[in-house]
Motif scaffolding. Sequence first.
Motif, PDB file in Angstrom:
ATOM      1  N   LEU A 219       0.957  -1.203  -0.059  1.00  0.00           N
ATOM      2  CA  LEU A 219       0.027  -0.009  -0.253  1.00  0.00           C
ATOM      3  C   LEU A 219       0.857   1.336   0.073  1.00  0.00           C
ATOM      4  O   LEU A 219       0.458   2.384  -0.519  1.00  0.00           O
ATOM      5  N   ASP A 220       1.916   1.139   0.622  1.00  0.00           N
ATOM      6  CA  ASP A 220       2.961   2.429   0.613  1.00  0.00           C
ATOM      7  C   ASP A 220       3.550   2.854  -0.344  1.00  0.00           C
ATOM      8  O   ASP A 220       3.808   4.110  -0.931  1.00  0.00           O
ATOM      9  N   ASN A 221       3.305   2.095  -1.924  1.00  0.00           N
ATOM     10  CA  ASN A 221       3.454   2.179  -3.089  1.00  0.00           C
ATOM     11  C   ASN A 221       2.425   2.717  -4.012  1.00  0.00           C
ATOM     12  O   ASN A 221       2.514   2.581  -5.434  1.00  0.00           O
TER      13      ASN A 221
ATOM     14  N   SER B   1      -0.309   2.807 -18.288  1.00  0.00           N
ATOM     15  CA  SER B   1       0.969   3.013 -17.597  1.00  0.00           C
ATOM     16  C   SER B   1       1.579   4.188 -18.189  1.00  0.00           C
ATOM     17  O   SER B   1       1.698   4.662 -19.246  1.00  0.00           O
ATOM     18  N   VAL B   2       2.170   4.912 -17.096  1.00  0.00           N
ATOM     19  CA  VAL B   2       2.473   6.434 -16.911  1.00  0.00           C
ATOM     20  C   VAL B   2       3.861   6.701 -16.531  1.00  0.00           C
ATOM     21  O   VAL B   2       4.258   5.793 -15.852  1.00  0.00           O
ATOM     22  N   GLU B   3       4.371   7.758 -17.025  1.00  0.00           N
ATOM     23  CA  GLU B   3       5.822   7.943 -16.449  1.00  0.00           C
ATOM     24  C   GLU B   3       5.718   9.191 -15.617  1.00  0.00           C
ATOM     25  O   GLU B   3       4.818   9.929 -15.671  1.00  0.00           O
TER      26      GLU B   3
ATOM     27  N   VAL C 191      -4.752   2.060 -11.656  1.00  0.00           N
ATOM     28  CA  VAL C 191      -5.435   1.046 -11.295  1.00  0.00           C
ATOM     29  C   VAL C 191      -7.044   1.368 -11.251  1.00  0.00           C
ATOM     30  O   VAL C 191      -7.975   0.792 -11.690  1.00  0.00           O
ATOM     31  N   THR C 192      -7.184   2.593 -10.740  1.00  0.00           N
ATOM     32  CA  THR C 192      -8.578   3.002 -10.642  1.00  0.00           C
ATOM     33  C   THR C 192      -8.741   4.477 -10.818  1.00  0.00           C
ATOM     34  O   THR C 192      -7.759   5.104 -11.030  1.00  0.00           O
ATOM     35  N   ARG C 193      -9.711   4.969 -11.200  1.00  0.00           N
ATOM     36  CA  ARG C 193     -10.372   6.434 -11.609  1.00  0.00           C
ATOM     37  C   ARG C 193     -11.729   6.503 -11.235  1.00  0.00           C
ATOM     38  O   ARG C 193     -12.604   5.533 -11.275  1.00  0.00           O
ATOM     39  N   VAL C 194     -11.857   7.951 -10.718  1.00  0.00           N
ATOM     40  CA  VAL C 194     -13.213   8.047 -10.118  1.00  0.00           C
ATOM     41  C   VAL C 194     -14.270   8.366 -11.497  1.00  0.00           C
ATOM     42  O   VAL C 194     -13.834   8.886 -12.215  1.00  0.00           O
ATOM     43  N   SER C 195     -15.353   7.988 -11.225  1.00  0.00           N
ATOM     44  CA  SER C 195     -16.396   8.322 -12.320  1.00  0.00           C
ATOM     45  C   SER C 195     -17.207   9.669 -12.591  1.00  0.00           C
ATOM     46  O   SER C 195     -17.381  10.363 -13.416  1.00  0.00           O
ATOM     47  N   THR C 196     -17.118  10.468 -11.297  1.00  0.00           N
ATOM     48  CA  THR C 196     -17.428  11.784 -11.274  1.00  0.00           C
ATOM     49  C   THR C 196     -16.599  12.609 -11.995  1.00  0.00           C
ATOM     50  O   THR C 196     -15.223  12.455 -12.196  1.00  0.00           O
ATOM     51  N   ARG C 197     -17.042  13.796 -12.301  1.00  0.00           N
ATOM     52  CA  ARG C 197     -16.428  14.584 -13.194  1.00  0.00           C
ATOM     53  C   ARG C 197     -16.246  16.155 -12.654  1.00  0.00           C
ATOM     54  O   ARG C 197     -15.851  17.102 -13.102  1.00  0.00           O
ATOM     55  N   LEU C 198     -16.750  16.191 -11.415  1.00  0.00           N
ATOM     56  CA  LEU C 198     -16.523  17.311 -10.475  1.00  0.00           C
ATOM     57  C   LEU C 198     -15.833  16.925  -9.397  1.00  0.00           C
ATOM     58  O   LEU C 198     -16.315  15.888  -8.678  1.00  0.00           O
TER      59      LEU C 198
ATOM     60  N   ALA D  50      -0.451   2.300  -9.096  1.00  0.00           N
ATOM     61  CA  ALA D  50       0.356   1.219  -8.575  1.00  0.00           C
ATOM     62  C   ALA D  50       1.989   1.373  -9.139  1.00  0.00           C
ATOM     63  O   ALA D  50       2.082   1.356 -10.219  1.00  0.00           O
ATOM     64  N   CYS D  51       2.921   1.598  -8.141  1.00  0.00           N
ATOM     65  CA  CYS D  51       4.332   2.146  -8.536  1.00  0.00           C
ATOM     66  C   CYS D  51       5.297   1.036  -7.881  1.00  0.00           C
ATOM     67  O   CYS D  51       4.887   0.347  -6.863  1.00  0.00           O
TER      68      CYS D  51
END
Length: 353
Positions: A264-266, A287-289, A319-326, A337-338
């Motif tokens: 979880l620390d990562n 995957s992002v940099e 891994v996750t993203r919110v569905s709301t846009r506000l 996850a890193c």
Amino acid sequence: MDISEIIIAGDTPGVEWRLPVFRFKGASAAAPRTYIQAALHANELPGTALLHFLLEKLRQADEDGAILGDITIVPQANPIGAAQAHFGELQGRFDLGSRTNFNRDFPLISLGERDGLLDEPDRYSAIDRLKRHLLDMALGAELVLDLHCDDEGLQYAYIDEAFWPEAADLAAALDMEAVFLSDGQSSAFEEAVAHAWKHESEGERRTALPGRLSVTVELRGTRDVYPDIARKDSEGMFRFLAGRGVVASTGAGLPAFAGKAVPLDNIEMIRAPEAGAILFHRNIGDSVEAGELLATILVRPGVPGGTVEIRAPQDGLIVTRVSTRLARRRSDLMKIACAEPSRAARKPGALEA
């Protein structure tokens, strides 16, 4: 198969809650006992759909004499939350009476205290009685799976380090793309189960629990409730049960887990520094940099300089993203996850409330 109901008296006159429970009797006393529940957060329904199709498979296995270990299934674990609607929207994550997360504040007891969980029910509110019934059933098993989902997310799980890497078979069976290795420091359901096992004897705290498993499975996002997905997940769950010797099966073995497993620390919890409309530039599974643009917040739309850019603090997998846009100030936007620990301070326990 046996179907019964647990009846929980409500906290107001004329109200009671009914909790359907499905049980299969195993043929082998040596086989692991299994407990699976879904929709503890009552608006998270991918697990309920999975269990609908898994029960079909288990009924057939029962007819074929292929159930080796006792299995208990609770497809809708929270009838109290399922009845909570506010302005037409289901409120299944928090109890509106106590404002407590339905998946927090489970009793942290030793396994030897299980016999007292259901004593003196009048001392407890309906939601606390529900939690005690769920924990009591789970502590009668060796394999415990709590099926949840995220807002928008990949297939992943929270697994206590005490069960890893043995639990990689579950991650492989359900085609998980990530595993978050938790620290066992919260009062969530799966961690309350593990707490009881770790403290089986007075003064004992075990750090490894071979042959046992208590896990929160995150079945993608809240809207991922489709028959084809649920059937596929139920097939994966059945393969897991077969691999653990709970059911007899002649199917192929499981592949190796190929996803990420990180503590979880990562996990980088990406939060909104200011309130405003969210423009996401990257999606779940990307995957992002480090330094890459993740989202733009429209803090003052139409005003020069009225936007805030949010960039990745390090390389990782969304891994996750919110569905709301506000976004509200400091509200969660993403989990990444890193490979390295986050520089942001994290309290022990769950990532979110």
